[in-house]
Design an enzyme around this catalytic site. Structure first.
Site, PDB file in Angstrom:
ATOM      1  N   ASN A   6       0.878  -1.170   0.000  1.00 28.62           N
ATOM      2  CA  ASN A   6       0.000   0.000   0.000  1.00 28.62           C
ATOM      3  C   ASN A   6       0.915   1.219   0.000  1.00 28.62           C
ATOM      4  O   ASN A   6       1.465   1.597   1.018  1.00 28.62           O
ATOM      5  CB  ASN A   6      -0.886  -0.041   1.252  1.00 28.62           C
ATOM      6  CG  ASN A   6      -1.835   1.137   1.328  1.00 28.62           C
ATOM      7  OD1 ASN A   6      -1.737   2.079   0.532  1.00 28.62           O
ATOM      8  ND2 ASN A   6      -2.735   1.090   2.284  1.00 28.62           N
ATOM      9  N   ARG A  67      -2.576  -2.019  -3.471  1.00 28.63           N
ATOM     10  CA  ARG A  67      -3.734  -1.139  -3.303  1.00 28.63           C
ATOM     11  C   ARG A  67      -3.639  -0.015  -4.334  1.00 28.63           C
ATOM     12  O   ARG A  67      -2.625   0.674  -4.414  1.00 28.63           O
ATOM     13  CB  ARG A  67      -3.738  -0.541  -1.906  1.00 28.63           C
ATOM     14  CG  ARG A  67      -4.877   0.449  -1.756  1.00 28.63           C
ATOM     15  CD  ARG A  67      -4.759   1.208  -0.477  1.00 28.63           C
ATOM     16  NE  ARG A  67      -5.904   2.084  -0.338  1.00 28.63           N
ATOM     17  CZ  ARG A  67      -5.852   3.281   0.217  1.00 28.63           C
ATOM     18  NH1 ARG A  67      -4.712   3.756   0.677  1.00 28.63           N
ATOM     19  NH2 ARG A  67      -6.932   4.009   0.320  1.00 28.63           N
ATOM     20  N   HIS A 156     -12.601   3.444  -0.065  1.00 26.03           N
ATOM     21  CA  HIS A 156     -12.596   2.481   1.057  1.00 26.03           C
ATOM     22  C   HIS A 156     -13.321   1.187   0.681  1.00 26.03           C
ATOM     23  O   HIS A 156     -13.798   0.457   1.554  1.00 26.03           O
ATOM     24  CB  HIS A 156     -13.308   3.042   2.312  1.00 26.03           C
ATOM     25  CG  HIS A 156     -12.596   4.162   3.002  1.00 26.03           C
ATOM     26  ND1 HIS A 156     -13.268   5.196   3.608  1.00 26.03           N
ATOM     27  CD2 HIS A 156     -11.283   4.402   3.200  1.00 26.03           C
ATOM     28  CE1 HIS A 156     -12.404   6.041   4.148  1.00 26.03           C
ATOM     29  NE2 HIS A 156     -11.184   5.579   3.907  1.00 26.03           N
ATOM     30  N   ARG A 217     -10.691  16.511   6.684  1.00 21.12           N
ATOM     31  CA  ARG A 217     -11.544  16.816   5.518  1.00 21.12           C
ATOM     32  C   ARG A 217     -12.978  17.078   5.977  1.00 21.12           C
ATOM     33  O   ARG A 217     -13.445  16.445   6.924  1.00 21.12           O
ATOM     34  CB  ARG A 217     -11.531  15.635   4.545  1.00 21.12           C
ATOM     35  CG  ARG A 217     -10.229  15.492   3.789  1.00 21.12           C
ATOM     36  CD  ARG A 217     -10.175  14.183   3.002  1.00 21.12           C
ATOM     37  NE  ARG A 217      -9.369  13.175   3.680  1.00 21.12           N
ATOM     38  CZ  ARG A 217      -9.389  11.877   3.388  1.00 21.12           C
ATOM     39  NH1 ARG A 217     -10.163  11.417   2.445  1.00 21.12           N
ATOM     40  NH2 ARG A 217      -8.627  11.041   4.057  1.00 21.12           N
ATOM     41  N   GLU A 360      -7.475  -4.126   5.897  1.00 22.41           N
ATOM     42  CA  GLU A 360      -7.386  -3.860   4.461  1.00 22.41           C
ATOM     43  C   GLU A 360      -6.272  -4.657   3.799  1.00 22.41           C
ATOM     44  O   GLU A 360      -6.436  -5.127   2.672  1.00 22.41           O
ATOM     45  CB  GLU A 360      -7.219  -2.353   4.219  1.00 22.41           C
ATOM     46  CG  GLU A 360      -8.552  -1.633   4.413  1.00 22.41           C
ATOM     47  CD  GLU A 360      -8.459  -0.122   4.350  1.00 22.41           C
ATOM     48  OE1 GLU A 360      -7.957   0.470   5.326  1.00 22.41           O
ATOM     49  OE2 GLU A 360      -8.877   0.459   3.344  1.00 22.41           O
TER      50      GLU A 360
END
Ligand code: AMP
Length: 374
Positions: A6, A67, A156, A217, A360
């Site tokens: 990743n 990823r 996601h 964010r 993940e």
């Protein structure tokens, strides 16, 4: 063993995963790549360092799972990487300027280091490819939207897919019969409505800015806000981008992006921290109501990621007042952190509220193995 990479703009997360024995895995993270005093001069050096740390023998690697953040409308599944796939990921850079270039660097460097194993791209957007047009389409000029690839993609996805499946396992019910809202609450945060294993709504859109309140964010905003800041405040597009990416969300509201710290400050009576938590939870509650309506029948709500797995106060606060919808948490079951999957609603509740730790890297290994070896 499957090597999972990743690759972020200045970090590399790496894991060596044995899909037949999930406990058998190791790995680490290299931070501040290319920065003064960082752990590696560039991504190639970082990957070599990771290989040393893992004691990597390329001959032991059956596959490498990468990823990749943005797969556009082209990539709806994990995909074996070849030159044309690399070209297509490069073409998608305008849609993910912060992420896809780093993902590509990781792929290119890893293909040199492990040349004989298949490399697979696992896309954050792919699980959301099933969004119906009504959910994926922004009400903008159709030609303009088409020309610039403007639609809701969602992110996601690897986590939402993994967690919705594990929720069915936890409840002992067939995935095909389960309607679930997954709340992935980490540094980034998003919600997904999953009907029978298919994603039908999600809160992130063209980019990972939309939807829930996040660490830095803002999530949903009136589109006029950017224009207003530009016209009235004289801010440039780049300055507004910086505000949206790094200076909004919890940071914007109270100066801290780590919810642990925000909760401590709320406990100590800090009003800015208290308002930040209220805004954060209100947004989640609003999405639960909306996704309940989208799904019609709701069977489960599942919390995951750093906040969802660890912050019992947040789980409690964002579900407060939802009892008329059949949604409640049991105080004792909810208490504390949840390192393993568990149900936190009372017995016989209409909606099962669950906490399922996301994973993940393991999910990427699993999707890679499913594509190549299933
Ligand atoms: P993730 O992106 O999934 O690694 O989540 C990281 C975020 O989880 C951190 O920024 C924290 O805000 C949050 N977090 C982790 N542990 C806790 C906790 N015990 N209470 C509240 N928030 C937590």
């Amino acid at each position: 063993m499957i090597l999972v990479l990743n690759c972020g703009s200045s970090s590399l997360k790496y894991r060596l995963v044995d899909c037949s024995n999930p406990a058998n895995r190791r790995g680490g993270t290299i931070e501040r790549i290319g920065e003064p005093g960082g752990e590696a001069a560039d991504h190639a050096a970082a990957l070599r360092k990771a290989a040393r740390d893992l004691g990597l023998d390329p001959g032991d690697i059956r596959a490498v799972g990468h990823r990749v953040v943005h797969g556009g409308t082209r990539f709806r599944q994990p995909t074996l990487i070849d030159a044309s796939v690399i070209g297509a990921i490069r073409e998608l850079i305008p849609l993910a300027p912060l992420h896809n270039p780093a993902n590509l660097t990781g792929i290119e460097v890893a293909r040199e280091l492990v040349p004989n194993a298949p490399h697979v791209a696992v896309f954050d957007t792919a699980f959301h490819a099933t969004l119906p047009d009504a959910a994926a389409t922004y009400a903008l000029d159709t030609d303009l939207a088409k020309r610039f690839g403007i639609r809701r993609y969602g992110f996601h996805g690897t986590s939402h897919r993994f967690v919705s499946r594990r929720t069915a396992d936890l409840l002992g019910r067939p995935l095909a019969e389960l309607n679930t809202i997954v709340l992935h609450l980490g540094n980034g945060a998003s919600a997904a409505a999953v009907a029978g294993g298919r994603c039908v709504e999600t809160s992130m859109g063209l980019s990972p800015l939309e939807g829930l309140v996040m660490g830095t964010r803002p999530g949903d905003l009136d589109p006029a806000i950017g224009m207003h800041l530009h016209r009235e405040g004289g801010l440039s597009i780049d300055e507004i981008d910086e505000i949206y990416q790094r200076r909004s969300g919890l940071t914007g509201l109270c100066g801290d992006n780590d919810l642990r710290r925000v909760l401590e400050r709320r406990q100590a009576g800090d009003p800015a921290a208290a308002l930040a938590v209220e805004v954060y939870c209100h947004r989640i509650r609003k999405y639960i109501g909306a996704y309940h309506a989208v799904l019609g029948r709701l069977d489960a709500i599942t919390f995951t990621a750093g906040v969802g797995e660890n912050a019992d106060e947040i789980r409690r606060d964002c579900l407060a007042g939802l009892e008329p919808l059949g949604i409640a948490v049991d105080h004792d079951r909810n208490a504390g952190r949840c390192p393993t999957a568990r149900i936190i609603s009372p017995d016989h509740a209409k909606v099962a509220v669950c906490v399922v730790p996301t994973d993940e890297e393991y999910a990427i290994a699993e999707e890679t193995a499913e594509l190549l070896f299933a």
